[in-house]
Every structure is written in structure tokens, then in C-alpha cells.
Design an enzyme around this catalytic site. Structure first.
Site, short mmCIF file in Angstrom:
data_model
loop_
_atom_site.label_atom_id
_atom_site.label_comp_id
_atom_site.label_asym_id
_atom_site.label_seq_id
_atom_site.Cartn_x
_atom_site.Cartn_y
_atom_site.Cartn_z
N SER A 161 0.93 -1.27 -0.11
CA SER A 161 -0.04 -0.04 -0.07
C SER A 161 1.10 1.14 -0.02
O SER A 161 2.05 1.21 0.18
CB SER A 161 -0.76 -0.17 1.45
OG SER A 161 -1.32 1.29 1.59
N TYR A 200 -2.13 -1.35 10.44
CA TYR A 200 -1.89 -1.62 8.83
C TYR A 200 -0.55 -1.05 8.37
O TYR A 200 0.19 -1.64 7.65
CB TYR A 200 -3.14 -0.58 8.32
CG TYR A 200 -3.31 -0.96 6.73
CD1 TYR A 200 -3.99 -2.01 6.30
CD2 TYR A 200 -3.01 -0.06 5.83
CE1 TYR A 200 -4.39 -2.32 4.93
CE2 TYR A 200 -3.32 -0.26 4.50
CZ TYR A 200 -3.84 -1.36 4.08
OH TYR A 200 -4.08 -1.55 2.81
P1 NAD Z 1 -11.71 -6.48 -0.03
O1 NAD Z 1 -12.38 -6.33 1.14
O2 NAD Z 1 -12.68 -6.02 -1.11
O3 NAD Z 1 -11.15 -7.88 -0.35
C1 NAD Z 1 -10.32 -8.50 0.56
C2 NAD Z 1 -10.62 -9.99 0.25
O4 NAD Z 1 -9.77 -10.69 1.23
C3 NAD Z 1 -12.16 -10.52 0.58
O5 NAD Z 1 -12.48 -11.45 -0.28
C4 NAD Z 1 -11.94 -11.23 1.87
O6 NAD Z 1 -12.81 -12.56 2.09
C5 NAD Z 1 -10.44 -11.81 1.94
N1 NAD Z 1 -9.85 -11.86 3.32
C6 NAD Z 1 -10.01 -11.48 4.34
N2 NAD Z 1 -9.35 -12.08 5.34
C7 NAD Z 1 -8.76 -13.28 4.77
C8 NAD Z 1 -8.11 -14.26 5.32
N3 NAD Z 1 -7.87 -14.02 6.50
N4 NAD Z 1 -7.77 -15.34 4.44
C9 NAD Z 1 -8.13 -15.32 3.47
N5 NAD Z 1 -8.93 -14.25 2.65
C10 NAD Z 1 -9.23 -13.20 3.50
O7 NAD Z 1 -10.28 -5.59 -0.15
P2 NAD Z 1 -9.45 -5.09 -1.13
O8 NAD Z 1 -9.58 -3.36 -1.15
O9 NAD Z 1 -9.67 -5.39 -2.42
O10 NAD Z 1 -7.91 -5.05 -0.45
C11 NAD Z 1 -7.16 -6.24 -1.06
C12 NAD Z 1 -5.67 -5.99 -0.52
O11 NAD Z 1 -5.32 -4.82 -1.17
C13 NAD Z 1 -5.48 -5.76 0.84
O12 NAD Z 1 -4.24 -6.42 1.32
C14 NAD Z 1 -5.54 -4.40 1.31
O13 NAD Z 1 -4.63 -3.85 2.33
C15 NAD Z 1 -4.76 -3.71 -0.23
N6 NAD Z 1 -5.09 -2.39 -0.42
C16 NAD Z 1 -6.42 -2.05 -0.57
C17 NAD Z 1 -6.38 -0.69 -0.99
C18 NAD Z 1 -7.56 -0.05 -1.17
O14 NAD Z 1 -7.70 1.15 -1.08
N7 NAD Z 1 -8.58 -0.74 -1.32
C19 NAD Z 1 -5.27 0.27 -0.95
C20 NAD Z 1 -3.76 -0.43 -0.86
C21 NAD Z 1 -3.78 -1.80 -0.45
#
Ligand code: NAD
Length: 260
Positions: free
Chosen positions: A142, A155
Site C-alpha cells: 500500500s 496496517y
Molecule cells: P476487499 O475487502 O474488497 O477484499 C479482501 C478479500 O480478502 C475478501 O474477499 C476477503 O474475504 C479476503 N480475506 C480477508 N481476510 C482473509 C483471510 N484471513 N484469509 C483469506 N482471505 C481473506 O479488499 P481490497 O480493497 O480488495 O484489498 C485487497 C488488498 O489490497 C489488501 O491487502 C489491502 O490492504 C490492499 N490495499 C487496498 C487498498 C484500497 O484502497 N482498497 C489500497 C492499498 C492496498
């Protein structure tokens, strides 16, 4: 077809960023594994890829469980013979000021982001070594792998930690052509972020519109969210780049919020 017949495991691929990466890999010929703790949503995503002409399977995997990670990777290897690409993407967000952060929530955050990255990496590396082809390991970092924000101690700590893991895996993987890189997105409007908007509004005592404008997108060059497609394009670059020239790196995709 940049990933023809490559076996690609994407954790947290039932939703958001991971789901888009899975679809992108499938369009490039990859055999995609939707690994998620939400098995029903994982199966639905795999079915959607299949209906669109791609190849995908769903596996139940809580990335914090060594047993589940190892069982799911074994299931993939039994079905498709190996692992070429791992995207360690599963993640959640919990926000509190440090002095109010419940210890249980802190441990949960580090378990999902760091233990999950470690366990999936550990389970996949032997198969990448055994095949003689190496592989590509991609961590979902991130902007918070580089920067801090208030309320996000766990985080930010976890996302910084992924860079250390990536660099070590890149060094250890060199002789086997196992590459490791980190993607560092800015804010992307997935369920993870939709949940944070009201939470941050409450914690900071400002409106939801101000959370978006004055907190999330304040430092971008154009006030725009990064998209799942932007992140998936970088994930495709790292997965398909075919030499050790590109390893141990972290690439920020954030509309200029953070500049290196
Ligand atoms: P999201 O909530 O849409 O999807 C996350 C997925 O992870 C879900 O399907 C959930 O069921 C799964 N999950 C959660 N805990 C789990 C576990 N213990 N084991 C297996 N699966 C699990 O979130 P997203 O925004 O797509 O985030 C995905 C990644 O991107 C994360 O690592 C997040 O930190 C990172 N990220 C997101 C953003 C943002 O702005 N959305 C920015 C930077 C980084």
C-alpha cells in the site's frame, strides 16, 4: 497471452483488487486459483471466470492458518501440477488511535497481512524451486508501505513489514529465478475502503465527503481514486516479467499521492 498456462494463486480474490487481478490473469491465459476464506464468493468468482472462457478454481483458505494454506496449495498442485505465480493480497483494515487499539485487533491485522504473506510464500516456494522454472511472488502492499496515516498503526506496520519480507524472498529466490515484488496502491474504492469512509468520519469528526476529499485523496495530483484495473495492470507486469532484472522492488500506483 502473457500468462499462458501459468498457475496463479491469488489470495483474497473473491472481492475487490484480488478479484480484478484474477480476471486479468485469466484473460492472459493463466490458470487462476481464487483463494479466499469466503469460499462461496470464491466459487462465484471462479464460475464467472469460467463463463467468460477462462480457467479458474476456488479454494477455501484462511491465510492465517498454516494448515489451511498448506492444504489449499497442495490441492492446487494436485490439480494443476505446480505454482508459477503467487499474489499475497488478502487483507482487512481496522482503525483506532494507538492508545485505544485493542491488542486482539492488532494481532489480527499482523496475522492476516504478515503471517498470511509468510505462510503462502513458504508453501509456494518449494514448488517454484522444484519445477526448475522459478516464479513470481507479489505482495499487496500500500502507500502505507511507505507512508503513515493516523489511526492505522497496525496496517502501516504490517504494510511496511511486507517490504522487508519481499526483499528477503527476492535475495533468497535469486538462484531459483523466484522473483518477489510489492505493489503499493493508493485508495481504491473496494468494500475495504467503503467501510472505512464512515468509520473515519466518526473517528475524525468530519463528513464522509471530507474523508474522501481531505483525507483519502488530499495528496493525489488530481483528486482521483486508483482503480482495481490500475492495480491489476501492475500485477500483470510483475507476474509476466521474465527475468530477475525486476525483483525486490515496490511500485507505488497512487495518482502521485506518494512519490519516491
Ligand atoms: P476487499 O475487502 O474488497 O477484499 C479482501 C478479500 O480478502 C475478501 O474477499 C476477503 O474475504 C479476503 N480475506 C480477508 N481476510 C482473509 C483471510 N484471513 N484469509 C483469506 N482471505 C481473506 O479488499 P481490497 O480493497 O480488495 O484489498 C485487497 C488488498 O489490497 C489488501 O491487502 C489491502 O490492504 C490492499 N490495499 C487496498 C487498498 C484500497 O484502497 N482498497 C489500497 C492499498 C492496498
Amino acid at each position: 497471452m502473457k500468462l499462458q498456462d501459468k498457475v496463479c494463486i491469488v489470495t483474497g480474490a473473491a472481492s475487490g483488487i484480488g478479484k480484478e487481478i484474477a480476471f486479468t490473469y485469466a484473460r492472459e491465459g493463466g490458470k487462476v486459483v481464487i483463494a479466499d476464506m469466503n469460499k462461496a464468493a470464491a466459487q462465484a468468482a471462479a464460475d464467472e471466470i469460467g463463463q467468460a472462457g477462462g480457467t479458474a478454481m476456488a479454494v477455501a483458505m484462511d491465510v492465517t492458518s498454516e494448515e489451511q494454506v498448506n492444504a489449499a496449495v497442495a490441492e492446487v498442485v494436485a490439480a494443476w501440477g505446480g505454482v508459477d505465480v503467487l499474489v499475497s493480497n488478502a487483507g482487512i483494515q481496522i482503525v483506532h488511535p494507538v492508545e485505544e487499539f485493542p491488542f486482539a485487533d492488532w494481532k489480527k491485522m499482523l496475522a492476516i497481512h504478515l503471517d498470511g504473506a509468510f505462510l503462502t510464500t513458504k508453501a509456494c516456494i518449494p514448488h517454484m524451486q522444484k519445477s526448475g522454472k522459478g516464479g513470481s511472488i507479489i505482495y499487496m502492499g500500500s502507500v502505507h508501505s511507505k507512508e503513515a496515516s493516523v489511526l492505522k498503526s497496525a496496517y502501516v506496520t504490517a504494510k511496511h513489514g511486507l517490504i522487508g519480507l519481499c526483499k528477503t524472498v527476492a535475495k533468497e529466490g535469486g538462484t531459483h529465478n523466484i522473483r518477489a515484488n510489492v505493489i503499493c496502491p493508493g485508495f481504491v474504492r473496494t468494500p475495504l475502503v467503503e467501510k472505512q469512509i464512515p468509520e473515519q468520519a466518526k473517528a475524525l469528526g468530519i463528513s464522509e465527503a471530507d474523508v474522501i476529499k481531505k483525507v483519502m485523496l488530499k495528496e493525489t495530483v488530481d483528486g482521483e481514486f486508483t482503480t482495481v484495473q490500475d492495480v491489476a495492470a501492475v500485477a500483470l507486469l510483475f507476474a509476466s516479467f521474465d527475468s530477475n532484472a525486476l525483483t525486490g522492488q515496490s511500485l507505488v500506483v497512487s495518482h502521485g499521492w506518494f512519490m519516491q
